[in-house]
Structures are given as C-alpha cells and as structure tokens.
Design a protein around this motif. Structure first.
Motif, PDB file in Angstrom:
ATOM      1  N   SER A  53       0.843  -1.199   0.000  1.00  0.00           N
ATOM      2  CA  SER A  53       0.000   0.000   0.000  1.00  0.00           C
ATOM      3  C   SER A  53       0.872   1.242   0.000  1.00  0.00           C
ATOM      4  N   ASP A  54       0.232   2.359  -0.322  1.00  0.00           N
ATOM      5  CA  ASP A  54       0.946   3.615  -0.462  1.00  0.00           C
ATOM      6  C   ASP A  54       1.290   4.180   0.920  1.00  0.00           C
ATOM      7  N   ASN A  55       2.123   5.180   0.914  1.00  0.00           N
ATOM      8  CA  ASN A  55       2.503   5.877   2.134  1.00  0.00           C
ATOM      9  C   ASN A  55       1.281   6.565   2.765  1.00  0.00           C
ATOM     10  N   ARG A  56       1.359   6.878   4.064  1.00  0.00           N
ATOM     11  CA  ARG A  56       0.324   7.667   4.745  1.00  0.00           C
ATOM     12  C   ARG A  56      -1.013   6.958   4.880  1.00  0.00           C
ATOM     13  N   VAL A  57      -1.063   5.640   4.752  1.00  0.00           N
ATOM     14  CA  VAL A  57      -2.315   4.931   5.022  1.00  0.00           C
ATOM     15  C   VAL A  57      -2.029   3.888   6.100  1.00  0.00           C
ATOM     16  N   GLU A  58      -1.179   4.285   7.065  1.00  0.00           N
ATOM     17  CA  GLU A  58      -0.707   3.329   8.068  1.00  0.00           C
ATOM     18  C   GLU A  58      -1.848   2.691   8.862  1.00  0.00           C
ATOM     19  N   LEU A  59      -2.851   3.483   9.232  1.00  0.00           N
ATOM     20  CA  LEU A  59      -3.934   2.923  10.058  1.00  0.00           C
ATOM     21  C   LEU A  59      -4.791   1.936   9.274  1.00  0.00           C
ATOM     22  N   ASP A  60      -5.079   2.256   8.011  1.00  0.00           N
ATOM     23  CA  ASP A  60      -5.836   1.319   7.160  1.00  0.00           C
ATOM     24  C   ASP A  60      -5.064   0.010   6.997  1.00  0.00           C
ATOM     25  N   ARG A  61      -3.795   0.154   6.759  1.00  0.00           N
ATOM     26  CA  ARG A  61      -2.928  -1.011   6.564  1.00  0.00           C
ATOM     27  C   ARG A  61      -2.897  -1.879   7.831  1.00  0.00           C
ATOM     28  N   ALA A  62      -2.789  -1.215   8.981  1.00  0.00           N
ATOM     29  CA  ALA A  62      -2.753  -1.939  10.255  1.00  0.00           C
ATOM     30  C   ALA A  62      -4.078  -2.655  10.501  1.00  0.00           C
ATOM     31  N   THR A  63      -5.179  -1.984  10.206  1.00  0.00           N
ATOM     32  CA  THR A  63      -6.504  -2.577  10.411  1.00  0.00           C
ATOM     33  C   THR A  63      -6.675  -3.802   9.515  1.00  0.00           C
ATOM     34  N   HIS A  64      -6.258  -3.684   8.284  1.00  0.00           N
ATOM     35  CA  HIS A  64      -6.325  -4.801   7.346  1.00  0.00           C
ATOM     36  C   HIS A  64      -5.515  -5.996   7.867  1.00  0.00           C
ATOM     37  N   ALA A  65      -4.345  -5.724   8.380  1.00  0.00           N
ATOM     38  CA  ALA A  65      -3.487  -6.790   8.906  1.00  0.00           C
ATOM     39  C   ALA A  65      -4.153  -7.476  10.102  1.00  0.00           C
ATOM     40  N   LEU A  66      -4.748  -6.684  10.994  1.00  0.00           N
ATOM     41  CA  LEU A  66      -5.428  -7.248  12.173  1.00  0.00           C
ATOM     42  C   LEU A  66      -6.616  -8.102  11.745  1.00  0.00           C
ATOM     43  N   GLU A  67      -7.367  -7.622  10.778  1.00  0.00           N
ATOM     44  CA  GLU A  67      -8.524  -8.389  10.278  1.00  0.00           C
ATOM     45  C   GLU A  67      -8.085  -9.731   9.684  1.00  0.00           C
ATOM     46  N   MET A  68      -7.018  -9.720   8.936  1.00  0.00           N
ATOM     47  CA  MET A  68      -6.551 -10.966   8.333  1.00  0.00           C
ATOM     48  C   MET A  68      -6.048 -11.944   9.396  1.00  0.00           C
ATOM     49  N   ALA A  69      -5.342 -11.426  10.403  1.00  0.00           N
ATOM     50  CA  ALA A  69      -4.861 -12.308  11.481  1.00  0.00           C
ATOM     51  C   ALA A  69      -6.039 -12.931  12.219  1.00  0.00           C
ATOM     52  N   GLN A  70      -7.075 -12.119  12.443  1.00  0.00           N
ATOM     53  CA  GLN A  70      -8.270 -12.633  13.128  1.00  0.00           C
ATOM     54  C   GLN A  70      -8.952 -13.725  12.292  1.00  0.00           C
ATOM     55  N   ALA A  71      -8.847 -13.597  10.979  1.00  0.00           N
ATOM     56  CA  ALA A  71      -9.451 -14.588  10.078  1.00  0.00           C
ATOM     57  C   ALA A  71      -8.560 -15.821   9.907  1.00  0.00           C
ATOM     58  N   GLY A  72      -7.453 -15.884  10.656  1.00  0.00           N
ATOM     59  CA  GLY A  72      -6.640 -17.096  10.631  1.00  0.00           C
ATOM     60  C   GLY A  72      -5.390 -17.034   9.772  1.00  0.00           C
ATOM     61  N   LYS A  73      -5.140 -15.878   9.172  1.00  0.00           N
ATOM     62  CA  LYS A  73      -3.943 -15.753   8.340  1.00  0.00           C
ATOM     63  C   LYS A  73      -2.701 -15.539   9.221  1.00  0.00           C
ATOM     64  N   ARG A  74      -1.553 -15.857   8.629  1.00  0.00           N
ATOM     65  CA  ARG A  74      -0.276 -15.586   9.309  1.00  0.00           C
ATOM     66  C   ARG A  74       0.327 -14.367   8.625  1.00  0.00           C
ATOM     67  N   VAL A  75       0.174 -13.225   9.309  1.00  0.00           N
ATOM     68  CA  VAL A  75       0.419 -11.927   8.679  1.00  0.00           C
ATOM     69  C   VAL A  75       1.702 -11.290   9.204  1.00  0.00           C
ATOM     70  N   VAL A  76       2.557 -10.844   8.303  1.00  0.00           N
ATOM     71  CA  VAL A  76       3.714 -10.039   8.708  1.00  0.00           C
ATOM     72  C   VAL A  76       3.553  -8.631   8.151  1.00  0.00           C
ATOM     73  N   VAL A  77       3.515  -7.662   9.058  1.00  0.00           N
ATOM     74  CA  VAL A  77       3.563  -6.259   8.654  1.00  0.00           C
ATOM     75  C   VAL A  77       5.033  -5.878   8.605  1.00  0.00           C
ATOM     76  N   VAL A  78       5.512  -5.478   7.430  1.00  0.00           N
ATOM     77  CA  VAL A  78       6.931  -5.151   7.312  1.00  0.00           C
ATOM     78  C   VAL A  78       7.155  -3.645   7.377  1.00  0.00           C
ATOM     79  N   SER A  79       8.200  -3.289   8.118  1.00  0.00           N
ATOM     80  CA  SER A  79       8.664  -1.901   8.183  1.00  0.00           C
ATOM     81  C   SER A  79      10.111  -1.893   7.738  1.00  0.00           C
ATOM     82  N   SER A  80      10.567  -0.782   7.236  1.00  0.00           N
ATOM     83  CA  SER A  80      11.994  -0.604   7.050  1.00  0.00           C
ATOM     84  C   SER A  80      12.606  -0.395   8.438  1.00  0.00           C
TER      85      SER A  80
END
Lengths: 245, 245
Positions: A53-80
């Motif tokens: 995803s693009d820059n400056r959408v950190e909260l949307d990206r985080a929410t998406h990651a949390l939703e996927m983890a809750q749905a059983g996915k193994r999610v890695v949020v990567v940062s530099s």
C-alpha cells in the motif's frame, strides 16, 4: 488454522542486516502487508500474498493486517529499519484501539530490526556514542512548534541527535529552520552528518559543521545526525566520546 | 597479510538477532576482543584467538585491538547490542587519539547490531514509537548532575526515554533519585517498563506507573523504558502513539 500478526523490521536496506528471526517469520507467513518499497523486498512465493500500500495509510494497513490475522492468516507487517522507531508498530496498536475486543487476544509479536540511525551512525563512526535523542522532523502527526521545542530541549540537554524524515518535497523549508535553531543552541562548530541511502549501493555520507550546513543537504532518503558539542573528527571518522558532556 | 579492525554488535543475546553481516566477519577473523561474556558468545575454532577482558578496561582493549590490526591481524571487537550505543565503537576512536598516526589509515569498519532498547521496546509493544532519548544512567564517565539535567530536559521535551545501566551494586540509590525527578516532571501516571535479560530465556518484563516504580525494580541487566505522557496500555501492550505530544 490459528492466525498471528507479526510486525517485523527489515533493516535499512542491505539484506545482510535482516535478522534470522525476521527471515524465519517471512518464510511462515501467508500475507505480507506494508508500504510498497518494503513489500518489494520480500521474495514472492506460492502461498504468499503481498499487500503493498501507499505511504500515509498506516492505520488502514494496520486494520487490514489485524482483520486478516483474526481470520486465521499468518500476517507479517513489514517496516523498514525497526518497526518500533517511527514505523508500523505504533500504528498497529493505534488501530487496535478502534477495533473489536477480540483483537486484544490475537497472537501478536514485534520483531526488532536495525534502525536507520544506527546503520548511519556505524558508517559515520560513533556519533551516537553518548546520550542521544531520536526525533522525527515530519510535522504530519505533530505540530511544528513541538519539533522546535524538542530540538531546543535536546540541544540544551547536550544530547547528540538523529533526525528521521528531515525534509520532503511538501515541506522543503522546515529543515532550514531546524538548522537555524541548532546553530543558535549549539554554535557553528558542532558537527552534523548526512547519510543518504544508508547501506544501499548509492550510500553517500557527508559531514560538515552546523555553520556549513544547508537545507539542500537533506532529503527524505537522508538520515541526519547532529553531534553534541563534544563530538569530534578523527581521520575520516566522527565520534562522540563516552565522557562527552 | 593485510589487517583490519571491525567493531561489531552481537545484539542483545538471542543468536537469531545477530546479523549475517556480523556472522560473516566473525568467520574471517583471526582475533576476537571484548568483555568476557560477549567474547563467550563467539564459537572457538582453529586459527581464532579469543581475547576476553574484564569490564571497565575499554581503552586498553581498544588499544590492543588497534595494535593487532596494525600487525596484520583480522580483529573483531565485539559489543553486546549495537557497538555505537554505549559500547566499544567510541572507545576505539578515543584510543586512536592517543596512538600513532598510522592507525588513521587502518581498515576499520563498524557493524550495527540490535541494541537492547529496541529489543526491549519490541517485547513491550512500541513504547519508543515517537521521539525518544537514550540515556546511560551510569556516572562512571560523566557527573551525576549532568544525568539529572538530561532527565529533566528529556522529560520537558516530551521524549520517551530508554535507560542503559540504570543501577548497579556500586551505585544502588541513584536510580531512586532518577525516579523522583521523573515523577516530579511527568507525574505519577506516566508508564515505566522494566525489561530484564531481554531476548534471553529468563526475560522478564514489568510495566507500572511512575507512582508505583521503586528502585529495586532495576538492576544492571535491566533496560528501563519510560513513556511520554502520551504513552498508553492496550491489553498486554504498551505503546506511544505516533502523534503523542
């Protein structure tokens, strides 16, 4: 399947600075979430979905990651760099505040990485060899006046300083104001280093005095490190003595 | 044979946090120099000499490493965490100041590592998610009054703080004075986390308010992280929002 969410730091760019701990979770993940250039650093493979995803959408990206983890996915949020230093770890916890209670029970881990200021410091010498402050110079999420105040407090405390996001196209002149404040507080002879694209092939490091520094020396790919009054040069190196006051 | 000197960070303890860059130079070294417990982390092998020395002899150790590099050895000075954060990199440059001019031409590199504060922060959540200061609370190399001043400046700047060497047997009561200053500056509700033996099997993390904190909660193996006024708990996590003021 039991999902999890890991917020991992990829280091500043050089693949030899990614830890084994991070490599191992990238191998186990079903989904990678992050800002486009960081997601690009993860090799595609079967069974792995890359969500860039693009820059400056950190909260949307985080929410998406949390939703996927809750749905059983193994999610890695990567940062530099390190995820806890001006990166995605705080954004994930902020997103949790606005989500369902069940997110509190998710299997979440934060994995540290080599943050840009320490990679830059290593290539400069040891400019952060004594007490230091890390400051994000972007005013996207805080008022500029607070940044000015922090610069003054750090200077008066005798801290060396590392600046993340020193300058961007949308705010080209604030860094010049920061330099003026630093000159006022620390005098013209204090050393300042500019580390561009640190650990990447195009890395470029320049050290000058505050008196010589100009705002054009920094851009968004630059890590800026300001010494304390005790910071010295020896040969091609810059370091802050352990006893600097 | 052409010698070199590399000052490398081994990370906080967990071998999965050592970078490939550091592993590679350990494999090429002829000599390892460092404080006893850090040298113990390097596996012995034929052709490798381990030079372990006691604490508080950093300059002697650095001088010895420089001499060996000049004599053609491939020397790695090992530090825990990152070598540029209250560790051996500054000591090597300090030692260079007193040595022969030829040392300036030696092939020297500093390799970054995961420093304890970032490993601790990751396991706590994201307490350093906004501007922060790293302070060495030991008064071995600076006057205690300067430490008090830095605590006040960092608190007044709204920085989160990470304390290295918060307390030792030889100075058991200064940390209590630091807590008093922090309570005075930040009030009793600001969060403080104690991360003992971070990333090691015996790791232990405790978060309390400044009002609840006592000096016995820290020892030399503890990394202490103090939040800003904006630092929050969510579930078992502690984090500083990106917009904290």
């Amino acid at each position: 399947m039991s999902g999890w969410l890991i917020i991992a730091g990829l280091g500043p760019g050089d693949e030899a600075l990614v830890t084994d701990e991070v490599r191992a979770v990238l191998d186990e993940a079903t989904d990678i979430v992050g800002y486009i250039p960081y997601v690009k650093r993860v090799a595609p493979r079967d069974g792995l979905t890359l969500h860039a995803s693009d820059n400056r959408v950190e909260l949307d990206r985080a929410t998406h990651a949390l939703e996927m983890a809750q749905a059983g996915k193994r999610v890695v949020v990567v940062s530099s760099g390190d995820p806890g230093v001006f990166a995605m770890a705080s954004a994930v916890f902020e997103a949790m505040e606005t989500g369902p209670k069940e997110w509190l029970d998710l299997d979440i881990r934060v994995l540290p990485g080599i943050t840009a200021m320490l990679a830059a410091a290593a290539h400069i010498g040891a400019p952060l060899g004594h007490d230091f402050a890390a400051i994000n110079l972007s005013d996207n999420l805080k008022p500029w006046e607070l940044i000015e105040h922090r610069l003054r407090m750090a200077a008066r405390g005798g801290f060396a300083m590392a600046f993340y996001n020193p300058r961007s196209k949308s705010r080209p002149h604030q860094f010049g104001i920061a330099l003026d404040i630093l000159r006022e507080e620390l005098g013209p002879h204090t050393l300042i280093s500019f580390a561009k694209s640190v650990t990447k092939p195009e890395e470029e490091i320049t050290t000058v005095t505050l008196g010589e520094a100009t705002e054009e020396m920094a851009d968004m790919r630059t890590m800026v490190i300001v010494g304390s009054r005790g910071t010295k040069r020896i040969g091609r190196w810059v370091y802050t003595p352990r006893s600097a006051s």
